[in-house]
Design a protein around this motif. Structure first.
Motif, PDB file in Angstrom:
ATOM      1  N   ALA A 133       4.463 -19.682  58.643  1.00 28.96           N
ATOM      2  CA  ALA A 133       5.827 -20.213  58.662  1.00 28.96           C
ATOM      3  C   ALA A 133       6.274 -20.619  57.260  1.00 28.96           C
ATOM      4  O   ALA A 133       7.431 -20.403  56.875  1.00 28.96           O
ATOM      5  N   PHE A 134       5.348 -21.202  56.495  1.00 30.45           N
ATOM      6  CA  PHE A 134       5.673 -21.581  55.108  1.00 30.45           C
ATOM      7  C   PHE A 134       5.979 -20.329  54.291  1.00 30.45           C
ATOM      8  O   PHE A 134       6.951 -20.292  53.531  1.00 30.45           O
ATOM      9  N   ALA A 135       5.154 -19.287  54.451  1.00 30.72           N
ATOM     10  CA  ALA A 135       5.382 -18.032  53.730  1.00 30.72           C
ATOM     11  C   ALA A 135       6.715 -17.418  54.120  1.00 30.72           C
ATOM     12  O   ALA A 135       7.435 -16.850  53.281  1.00 30.72           O
ATOM     13  N   ARG A 136       7.079 -17.564  55.396  1.00 23.82           N
ATOM     14  CA  ARG A 136       8.359 -17.012  55.865  1.00 23.82           C
ATOM     15  C   ARG A 136       9.527 -17.743  55.204  1.00 23.82           C
ATOM     16  O   ARG A 136      10.500 -17.118  54.777  1.00 23.82           O
ATOM     17  N   ASP A 137       9.415 -19.069  55.087  1.00 24.60           N
ATOM     18  CA  ASP A 137      10.465 -19.831  54.408  1.00 24.60           C
ATOM     19  C   ASP A 137      10.542 -19.456  52.924  1.00 24.60           C
ATOM     20  O   ASP A 137      11.632 -19.300  52.368  1.00 24.60           O
ATOM     21  N   LEU A 138       9.379 -19.344  52.292  1.00 27.75           N
ATOM     22  CA  LEU A 138       9.362 -18.924  50.887  1.00 27.75           C
ATOM     23  C   LEU A 138      10.055 -17.581  50.723  1.00 27.75           C
ATOM     24  O   LEU A 138      10.841 -17.364  49.797  1.00 27.75           O
ATOM     25  N   ALA A 139       9.738 -16.655  51.624  1.00 30.56           N
ATOM     26  CA  ALA A 139      10.213 -15.281  51.472  1.00 30.56           C
ATOM     27  C   ALA A 139      11.723 -15.161  51.582  1.00 30.56           C
ATOM     28  O   ALA A 139      12.320 -14.238  51.020  1.00 30.56           O
ATOM     29  N   LYS A 140      12.365 -16.084  52.302  1.00 30.50           N
ATOM     30  CA  LYS A 140      13.823 -16.012  52.418  1.00 30.50           C
ATOM     31  C   LYS A 140      14.482 -16.100  51.044  1.00 30.50           C
ATOM     32  O   LYS A 140      15.341 -15.287  50.698  1.00 30.50           O
ATOM     33  N   GLY A 141      14.099 -17.104  50.265  1.00 28.17           N
ATOM     34  CA  GLY A 141      14.686 -17.251  48.935  1.00 28.17           C
ATOM     35  C   GLY A 141      14.141 -16.247  47.948  1.00 28.17           C
ATOM     36  O   GLY A 141      14.894 -15.663  47.155  1.00 28.17           O
ATOM     37  N   VAL A 142      12.828 -16.015  47.999  1.00 25.32           N
ATOM     38  CA  VAL A 142      12.226 -15.060  47.068  1.00 25.32           C
ATOM     39  C   VAL A 142      12.751 -13.659  47.335  1.00 25.32           C
ATOM     40  O   VAL A 142      13.030 -12.889  46.408  1.00 25.32           O
ATOM     41  N   GLY A 143      12.924 -13.329  48.620  1.00 22.01           N
ATOM     42  CA  GLY A 143      13.433 -12.004  48.949  1.00 22.01           C
ATOM     43  C   GLY A 143      14.822 -11.769  48.382  1.00 22.01           C
ATOM     44  O   GLY A 143      15.125 -10.676  47.886  1.00 22.01           O
ATOM     45  N   ALA A 144      15.681 -12.797  48.433  1.00 26.76           N
ATOM     46  CA  ALA A 144      17.022 -12.656  47.851  1.00 26.76           C
ATOM     47  C   ALA A 144      16.924 -12.403  46.352  1.00 26.76           C
ATOM     48  O   ALA A 144      17.654 -11.569  45.794  1.00 26.76           O
ATOM     49  N   ALA A 145      15.998 -13.123  45.685  1.00 22.40           N
ATOM     50  CA  ALA A 145      15.817 -12.923  44.243  1.00 22.40           C
ATOM     51  C   ALA A 145      15.228 -11.549  43.949  1.00 22.40           C
ATOM     52  O   ALA A 145      15.608 -10.881  42.974  1.00 22.40           O
ATOM     53  N   VAL A 146      14.284 -11.101  44.786  1.00 21.16           N
ATOM     54  CA  VAL A 146      13.683  -9.775  44.593  1.00 21.16           C
ATOM     55  C   VAL A 146      14.739  -8.684  44.740  1.00 21.16           C
ATOM     56  O   VAL A 146      14.796  -7.739  43.948  1.00 21.16           O
ATOM     57  N   LEU A 147      15.586  -8.810  45.745  1.00 25.38           N
ATOM     58  CA  LEU A 147      16.634  -7.805  45.936  1.00 25.38           C
ATOM     59  C   LEU A 147      17.652  -7.825  44.800  1.00 25.38           C
ATOM     60  O   LEU A 147      18.288  -6.813  44.501  1.00 25.38           O
ATOM     61  N   THR A 148      17.819  -8.975  44.155  1.00 19.88           N
ATOM     62  CA  THR A 148      18.744  -9.079  43.021  1.00 19.88           C
ATOM     63  C   THR A 148      18.120  -8.523  41.743  1.00 19.88           C
ATOM     64  O   THR A 148      18.761  -7.772  41.005  1.00 19.88           O
ATOM     65  N   MET A 149      16.862  -8.876  41.490  1.00 25.05           N
ATOM     66  CA  MET A 149      16.207  -8.513  40.224  1.00 25.05           C
ATOM     67  C   MET A 149      15.432  -7.210  40.275  1.00 25.05           C
ATOM     68  O   MET A 149      15.255  -6.542  39.262  1.00 25.05           O
ATOM     69  N   ASP A 150      14.892  -6.861  41.458  1.00 26.50           N
ATOM     70  CA  ASP A 150      13.976  -5.734  41.603  1.00 26.50           C
ATOM     71  C   ASP A 150      12.795  -5.866  40.628  1.00 26.50           C
ATOM     72  O   ASP A 150      12.531  -4.975  39.829  1.00 26.50           O
ATOM     73  N   PRO A 151      12.057  -6.998  40.691  1.00 30.53           N
ATOM     74  CA  PRO A 151      10.985  -7.237  39.715  1.00 30.53           C
ATOM     75  C   PRO A 151       9.727  -6.451  40.053  1.00 30.53           C
ATOM     76  O   PRO A 151       9.563  -5.935  41.169  1.00 30.53           O
ATOM     77  N   GLU A 152       8.828  -6.390  39.097  1.00 32.69           N
ATOM     78  CA  GLU A 152       7.539  -5.737  39.341  1.00 32.69           C
ATOM     79  C   GLU A 152       6.496  -6.711  39.866  1.00 32.69           C
ATOM     80  O   GLU A 152       5.452  -6.291  40.365  1.00 32.69           O
ATOM     81  N   LEU A 153       6.778  -8.026  39.772  1.00 28.69           N
ATOM     82  CA  LEU A 153       5.745  -9.002  40.110  1.00 28.69           C
ATOM     83  C   LEU A 153       6.363 -10.324  40.550  1.00 28.69           C
ATOM     84  O   LEU A 153       7.349 -10.787  39.980  1.00 28.69           O
TER      85      LEU A 153
END
Length: 376
Positions: A292-312
């Motif tokens: 559940a913690f990872a799922r909460d993290l992924a909501k914000g991180v996923g938005a940043a990943v989709l914005t930046m398209d980072p390698e890491l």
């Protein structure tokens, strides 16, 4: 750039910077090696070295080295001990200072405990004390400190180092840290957000070495993100880039509460340890908490990943010690949310990542002063 006989001062500065950079990157070099590497004439290299006696020294033959036939080659080294920088982490629970030489080697570390309730004056006094302690430990005077890098929680004004916003430390917003820490270094006091500087540390000596586009998380009782774009720290116009947690819909504000509920009366750090220990023992409830913690993290991180398209994505902060127990579910959650898989790695810098980023910030200034030829 075309240099003419009308540019002697600039040409000399360029030559000196080239010699210093080359020696800084090596352990020792002969005069012949310096000439070859810098493509500068032998006479000019010798002339430059004569004016760099503070930072360059000739190295004699060491005990046990074979005796050369004929005249021994002149050999030089960069004097990393000729100056120092300090990295300072002023956080809710600790103040940590690291002293490094001009090659970035940590020569001392000092720490003191504070709490989120510690007053502003007392927190600054603790910071000044811990810097003085580390300098005394290595026999360094403030006049030998070429820059003091400071990392702290909150949004930091990129222009002058003032704390613009801080929701974790009462009274911290508005503090002028460069003024508050004046006198601890001959060079400037440079201030940055803790998560941003943790990202800088990961790029320098951690999980993100060699990477260009990176999201670095500091995950613990609170969660924040630092961004590297093209290998450079991206703080944004107001210093607020990566402050994803302010969007409460992502759940970062309350994500850690699950650990606290499971841990009972345990302190926050200990509560998380209990959860991860239980996961290792096969506890289904603990595993559900981590997911559940990872799922909460992924909501914000996923938005940043989709914005930046980072390698890491680097998972740092207090929960990085969980390693794959948290990195694996975060990786899986991001795979569900994002268009392409993204690598997720746990930081191995531990509780020093923020202070190491502050060291790197100070070193960048010191190195520009030594090797640069224009304004910082």
């Amino acid at each position: 750039m075309t240099l003419t006989g009308q540019d002697p001062a600039l040409l000399r500065r360029l030559n000196a910077a080239a010699v210093l950079r080359t020696l800084h990157a090596a352990d020792e070099l002969t005069l012949t090696q310096l000439v070859k590497t810098t493509s500068i004439s032998r006479a000019t290299v010798e002339d430059v070295i004569a004016g760099l006696d503070e930072l360059v020294e000739e190295v004699g033959i060491k005990v046990g080295d074979p005796r050369p036939v004929g005249r021994p080659a002149k050999r030089y080294r960069f004097r990393a001990e000729a100056g120092h920088v300090v990295g300072l982490d002023i956080g809710p629970h600790k103040v940590l200072a690291l002293t490094a030489d001009l090659k970035g080697r940590i020569v001392d570390r000092r720490r003191t405990v504070v709490t989120p309730e510690t007053g502003t004056a007392d927190r600054i006094a603790a910071a000044r004390s811990v810097v003085r302690r580390t300098l005394r430990a290595v026999g360094v005077e403030p006049g030998q400190v070429r820059a003091l890098g400071v990392a702290t929680t909150g949004v930091v004004d990129p222009a002058d180092g003032r704390i613009l916003i801080s929701d974790r430390l009462p009274g911290w917003a508005g503090v002028d840290l460069p003024a508050a820490l004046d006198g601890l270094a001959d060079g400037p006091v440079l201030v940055g957000n803790d998560t941003n500087l943790a990202a800088l540390a990961e790029h320098w000596c951690g999980a993100a070495v060699g990477a260009k586009d990176v999201i670095c998380l500091l995950a613990g009782r609170s969660v924040a993100a630092g961004l590297l774009i093209g290998g450079k720290l991206h703080a944004g116009r107001n210093g607020a880039a990566g402050e994803i947690g302010v969007m409460r819909a992502f759940g970062w504000y309350t994500a850690f509460d699950r650990f606290l509920a499971y841990g009972g009366d345990a302190p926050s750090g200990e509560a998380a340890v209990r959860v991860f220990e239980a996961v290792r023992e096969g506890d289904a409830e603990a595993a559900a908490i981590v997911r559940a913690f990872a799922r909460d993290l992924a909501k914000g991180v996923g938005a940043a990943v989709l914005t930046m398209d980072p390698e890491l994505v680097v998972l740092g902060g207090g929960l990085s010690g969980a390693g794959e127990l948290l990195a694996a579910p975060l990786r899986e959650e991001l795979a569900e949310l994002c268009l392409f898989p993204v690598r997720v790695e746990s930081s191995e810098l531990g509780g020093e990542s923020v202070a190491l980023g502050a060291v790197r910030l100070a070193l960048d200034h010191a190195e520009h002063a030594m090797f640069g030829v224009g304004p910082a």
